[in-house]
Design a protein around this motif. Sequence first.
Motif, PDB file in Angstrom:
ATOM      1  N   UNK A 149      32.713  31.226  84.788  1.00 17.92           N
ATOM      2  CA  UNK A 149      32.726  32.293  85.729  1.00 17.92           C
ATOM      3  C   UNK A 149      33.259  31.341  87.075  1.00 17.92           C
ATOM      4  N   UNK A 150      32.795  30.250  87.342  1.00 17.54           N
ATOM      5  CA  UNK A 150      33.255  29.346  88.448  1.00 17.54           C
ATOM      6  C   UNK A 150      34.986  29.158  88.526  1.00 17.54           C
ATOM      7  N   UNK A 151      35.363  29.034  87.404  1.00 20.44           N
ATOM      8  CA  UNK A 151      36.542  28.734  87.284  1.00 20.44           C
ATOM      9  C   UNK A 151      37.430  29.868  87.508  1.00 20.44           C
ATOM     10  N   UNK A 152      36.957  31.203  86.915  1.00 22.50           N
ATOM     11  CA  UNK A 152      37.599  32.184  87.519  1.00 22.50           C
ATOM     12  C   UNK A 152      37.594  32.522  88.963  1.00 22.50           C
ATOM     13  N   UNK A 153      36.624  32.110  89.513  1.00 22.26           N
ATOM     14  CA  UNK A 153      36.514  32.517  91.047  1.00 22.26           C
ATOM     15  C   UNK A 153      37.268  31.440  91.754  1.00 22.26           C
TER      16      UNK A 153
ATOM     17  N   UNK B 217      37.379  40.614  92.366  1.00 22.17           N
ATOM     18  CA  UNK B 217      37.824  42.107  92.582  1.00 22.17           C
ATOM     19  C   UNK B 217      38.318  42.672  91.307  1.00 22.17           C
ATOM     20  N   UNK B 218      37.580  42.599  90.200  1.00 25.08           N
ATOM     21  CA  UNK B 218      37.914  42.800  88.752  1.00 25.08           C
ATOM     22  C   UNK B 218      38.190  44.576  88.739  1.00 25.08           C
TER      23      UNK B 218
ATOM     24  N   UNK C  86      33.448  44.247  94.169  1.00 24.10           N
ATOM     25  CA  UNK C  86      34.827  44.263  93.726  1.00 24.10           C
ATOM     26  C   UNK C  86      34.628  43.780  92.111  1.00 24.10           C
ATOM     27  N   UNK C  87      33.578  42.786  91.692  1.00 24.05           N
ATOM     28  CA  UNK C  87      33.706  42.392  90.253  1.00 24.05           C
ATOM     29  C   UNK C  87      34.148  41.228  90.288  1.00 24.05           C
ATOM     30  N   UNK C  88      33.654  40.430  89.412  1.00 25.32           N
ATOM     31  CA  UNK C  88      34.133  39.024  88.661  1.00 25.32           C
ATOM     32  C   UNK C  88      34.097  38.997  87.218  1.00 25.32           C
TER      33      UNK C  88
END
Length: 404
Positions: free
Chosen positions: A36-40, A46-47, A97-99
């Motif tokens: 999750x941190x890598x995605x951020x 804002x998925x 927004x979503x992650x």
Amino acid sequence: MCSDGQVNVRGRWTERLRGNGSAATVAQALGVAVLGLLFIAVGLVDAWGFPGGVVVDPWWFAIPLAVACGAMLIKRRHPLVALGIGLVAFGVDAYAGGSLGVIVALVDLLYAAALFSGPGIPRRLVAAALAVVLAVTAVTFIVGGSLQDTVIMGVQAFALLGTPLWWGLSVRQQRELADLAAARALDIQRLSELRESDAVRGERTRMASELHDALAGNLSAIAIHSAAALAQQQPDHRDAEALRAIRSASIEALEELRSMIELLRGEGDALIAPARLAEVCDLVTAVRSRGVDVHYTVTPDPPPHLPAAVDHAAYRIVQEALANATRHAIGAAVHVSVEVAVESLSIVVSNSRGASMVDPTLGGLGTTTMRERSEALGGSFAAGWDSNDDWVVRATIPIVSATV
């Protein structure tokens, strides 16, 4: 009984799953957190892309991610509590927004709830998920009015909520079936062991019966004949001591044989022992159950303790006399009288001719057998018609000679 077994199996494998895998659970939570941190970090936020949504710093999404990953740590022991925390984190995350990290954590928590929760809970979760999917689809259509957007939103909602629940429920059912198969195999093994135990017990009982039939009768005959020979010898006769030794050894061997038979049959099984005079009441009851009118008296009642040879011989004489009466004088009343005195025992069995009377002296060995039993112990025997045209069997067995 079957349903109780199923509940017990479910409880066993559920507790086993909940109690194991602590290290794996921590590793999964850390893996989702890092992912999750890598995605951020690469800007995959804002998925959901809600129009007019709040604008926040991308690293703000790490907060609901941390909450969702923390809920993953208790998903085995408290799956519903963990799911509730995850849903709250998902709601806050979606509002901003979503992650993708929180979405992955929610999928894992839904799967865990379907797999680790108690009986009946997974189906309720599926029903609730379907209700949410329908509600989201309906709201999307009402607000947007676009059929394409409505279908896309419905498929996304179903994929997010329905897929992990269906997956967890499927794995749960497979594990339950596997545990039920294992329990059934264990029951079959226990049943096989019980059958084997019954077979061994039956074989031991058969061996005990064969030992009794093959040896007990011969040992009893040795004791009876030696006692009869002693009754006919003078006390100072040169053979008296040998006869006493033979009789004593035969009685000791008979007692040892009874102990062996008792050991073979095992605790709780009926013991095989020579029939005694006290069991004549059971014999009379059995004959009466066949419709025969039997009158039985014994003096004194109950009879006193008698030497084994006399006791057994008296029972067999009464048994044979009753059998002859019921066989040869159909429908006739039978009178059985046993009197035990100080020095002798007397047996009288009588019956009338009845509806059909065959001469008891023809074609049978019953009278001969009763005579031999009486005379072997130094007694007397007589059988014949009396003045009242009744068939009477009289046997007298001395008691004193049998104890010499």
